[in-house]
Design an enzyme around this catalytic site. Structure first.
Site, PDB file in Angstrom:
ATOM      1  N   SER A 181      -5.165   5.178   5.627  1.00  0.00           N
ATOM      2  CA  SER A 181      -4.375   4.172   6.055  1.00  0.00           C
ATOM      3  C   SER A 181      -4.511   4.052   7.651  1.00  0.00           C
ATOM      4  CB  SER A 181      -3.107   4.336   5.822  1.00  0.00           C
ATOM      5  OG  SER A 181      -1.859   4.328   5.659  1.00  0.00           O
TER       6      SER A 181
ATOM      7  N   ASP B  13       0.984  -1.068  -0.365  1.00  0.00           N
ATOM      8  CA  ASP B  13       0.098  -0.123  -0.463  1.00  0.00           C
ATOM      9  C   ASP B  13       0.618   1.221  -0.237  1.00  0.00           C
ATOM     10  OD1 ASP B  13      -2.094  -1.986  -0.250  1.00  0.00           O
ATOM     11  OD2 ASP B  13      -2.744  -0.375   1.525  1.00  0.00           O
TER      12      ASP B  13
ATOM     13  N   ASP C 181      -1.236  -5.445   4.543  1.00  0.00           N
ATOM     14  CA  ASP C 181      -2.625  -4.844   4.672  1.00  0.00           C
ATOM     15  C   ASP C 181      -3.842  -5.990   4.000  1.00  0.00           C
ATOM     16  OD1 ASP C 181      -0.958  -2.986   5.604  1.00  0.00           O
ATOM     17  OD2 ASP C 181      -2.367  -1.513   4.391  1.00  0.00           O
TER      18      ASP C 181
END
Ligand code: XAI
Ligand code: MG
Length: 630
Positions: free
Chosen positions: A522, A81, A123
């Site tokens: 995030s 990410d 993630d």
């Protein structure tokens, strides 16, 4: 007694061809007929959280062989990410979760594996694998790659700072920081392999698998570089074989993922997450996992939990007064078992849960909770595993130990319920006319001075437009930045808004503006950042009707967010929109590949975990066809 699933290919004359191929791939004659353990590794050189995992797959496999089973390793994809962030690459991040879940299912079912070990880390990999494990419901153990060490930098003026990836992003737009210092920050923000060092999404999810009972104690917090992780990998392999024996030889279905990840286990995991101020993405992923598990666990349950569980730890990006804690500090304070111990003493956990390693919560915490008075020597030793302080991209590259542990429940990294940072937990669900089906906020990262906030909207039809308006100073103190058409369908892929939130911070507006979106954040985002607004703009949510200058009122203590425009005016705007552009962003050029359009066609809203609803395709192609029930 359940038959080994692999019996389909390991027995019977008509499977001679399958066995011939198994031999060609290295399975010994004497091993044919033993349980087959699928080792889903996520090694890739693209992602620091995964770059050290090649030898890990081998260690797990050897432990499986030594315990009397056959290991077959395969790989999944993994999107970084942090590298995909801030450009079109981020559209692929969330959809990759469902792709990973499918690919694990494909490999396990295609080859009739009996057991699963998931080597995850960043993630989308942990949640993707979690979804697969709950979907397949065969004995499964999770083991992750471990967190990155925190960074430390000596700046040109001689001052020393601890830091992480998010500092590098935010500081890059802070005009008061010199180019020389930015270079030093970039060089030192991410010193080792592992998942980024704060309570970001990867670490949040790996802590959750530990709390839910599907991984071993220490999984979420032992550093990626530390030799102590080797024992964790060996034990994960051996535990998988032990679970296989209990299930296939002794008919013990308590070892199955759905027996472990019950509604109560989900609730305990959520309690931990709220107490630690985890990433808001955990909400999305737990909702998705609960659906795979067939467990009734939704935003309402999360909301209820967040009203009772206090905030016991503030880990980066959340700041505890003037101290920033990282995962290595959580570990030194006893890791996840210490947090679970504090929550349990405060009456916040269900005790009738079990895990892959313990028959009940009492024996689990007795052995591993540093603060419970009975922790084993093995546990005490484990919590001493410390950072190496050297740049390294390899596993097991250091064996440093803390000289003392942090058992300070009053002022240390992990607090007791009596000494909580706040009575309210670190995550909250907000509702109102602009988020009828809910929105989420990480309250642990919001300064109390802005828990209630009202300001005019600055409307952005994309993340890119928001970045532009923040950097060119269109966004001013007091504004509410509204980023829409970035939801699961609208983006598509529900991008993380780390750049806009970090740039607000970098411009000194972190405590002076709010940012609301149907996209997500995030784990590194802090500030008054409210995401997952449902329904999203592309599905006709009220966020599509906001105009520049409209007042937006946010009230975290009362869990509400309102667009201060009367209902008649909103009806008129809706009618106008539906008669003209429909629910699409205006003036947005965004290439979207066929692969992403396939996800968008099926994507549900954030309050449903943004999972794919395959029946949506049936509804589109044959609206008259009878629809599945339930
Ligand atoms: C890059 C980050 C910090 O890992 C982010 O993607 C998150 O979700 O936490
Ligand atoms: Mg992320």
């Amino acid at each position: 007694m359940p038959a080994l699933r692999s019996r389909t290919v390991t027995h019977g004359r008509n499977m001679a061809g399958a066995r011939a191929l198994m031999r060609a791939s290295g399975v010994a004659n004497s091993d044919i007929g033993k349980p087959i353990v699928a080792v889903a590794n996520s090694f890739t050189e693209f992602v620091p959280g995964h770059t050290h995992l090649a030898p890990v797959g081998r260690i797990v496999s050897e432990a499986i062989h030594a315990a009397g089973a056959v290991a077959r390793e395969f790989n999944t994809i993994a999107v970084d990410d942090g590298i995909a962030m801030g450009h079109g690459g981020m559209l692929y991040s969330l959809p990759s979760r469902d792709l990973i879940a499918d690919s694990v299912e494909y490999m396990v079912n295609a080859h009739c594996a009996d057991v699963l070990v998931c080597i995850s880390n960043c993630d989308k990999i942990t949640p993707g694998m979690l979804m697969a494990a709950l979907r397949l419901n065969i004995p499964t153990v999770f083991v992750s790659g471990g967190p990155m060490e925190a960074g430390r930098v000596t700046l040109t003026d001689g001052s020393v700072r601890s830091l992480d990836l998010v500092n590098a992003i935010a500081d890059a737009v802070d005009e008061t920081i010199s180019d020389e210092d930015i270079d030093l920050i970039e060089q030192n923000a991410c010193p080792t392999c592992g998942s980024c060092s704060g309570m970001f999404t990867a670490n949040s999810m790996n802590c959750l698998t530990e709390a839910i009972g599907l991984s071993l104690p220490g999984n979420g917090s032992v550093l990626a570089t530390h030799t102590a992780r080797k024992a964790l990998y060996e034990r994960a392999g051996a535990t998988a074989v032990e679970l296989a024996k209990r299930y296939y030889e002794h008919d013990d279905d308590s070892v199955l993922p759905r027996s472990i990840a019950t509604a109560k286990a989900f609730d305990n995991a959520m309690a931990l997450d709220i107490a630690m101020g985890g990433s808001t993405n955990t909400i999305l992923h737990l909702l998705a996992a609960a659906q795979e598990a067939g467990v009734e666990y939704g935003l309402a349950e999360i909301d209820a939990k967040s009203r009772t569980v206090p905030c016991l730890a503030k880990v980066a990006p959340n700041v505890a007064k003037d101290k920033t804690y990282y995962m290595e500090d959580v570990h030194r304070a006893g890791g996840i078992p210490a947090l679970l111990g504090e929550l349990n003493r405060g009456g916040h956990l269900h005790t009738d849960v079990h895990s892959v390693h313990s028959p009940d919560l009492t024996s689990w915490l007795d052995a591993w909770d540093l603060r419970g008075g009975k922790a084993t020597e093995e546990a005490q030793r484990l919590w001493h595993a410390a950072p190496g302080g050297q740049r390294s991209s390899t596993a097991f590259s250091q064996s440093n130990e803390w000289t003392s542990l942090d058992t300070d429940a009053e002022g240390g990294c992990i607090r007791s319920v009596e000494h909580a940072y706040s009575k309210d937990g670190g995550l909250a669900v907000l509702r109102g006319n602009i988020a009828i089906d809910g929105a989420v906020v990480k309250t642990a990262g919001v300064d109390e001075s802005i828990w209630t906030f009202e300001g005019p909207a600055v409307v952005c039809e994309s993340q890119d437009e928001a970045v532009e308006k923040i950097l060119n100073k269109t966004v001013k103190e007091g504004d509410v930045v509204v980023i829409r058409y970035e939801g699961p369908k609208g983006g598509p892929g529900m991008q993380e808004m780390l750049y806009p939130t970090s740039f607000l911070k970098g411009r000194g507006l972190g405590k002076k503006c709010a940012l609301i979106t149907d996209g997500r954040f995030s784990g590194g985002t802090s500030g008054l950042s409210i995401g997952h607004i449902s329904p999203e703009a592309a599905s006709g949510g009220t966020i599509a009707l906001v105009e520049n200058g409209d007042l937006i009122r946010i009230d975290i203590p009362n869990r509400s967010m309102e667009l201060v425009v009367d209902a008649a005016e909103l009806d008129a705007r809706r009618a106008r929109l539906e008669a003209t552009t429909g629910y699409h962003p205006v003036n947005r050029e965004r290439p979207v590949s066929a692969a992403l359009r396939a996800y968008a066609a099926m994507a549900t809203s954030a309050d449903k975990g943004a999972v794919r609803d395959v029946d949506a395709i049936t509804r589109l192609t044959s609206p008259q066809a009878p629809q599945p029930v339930g």
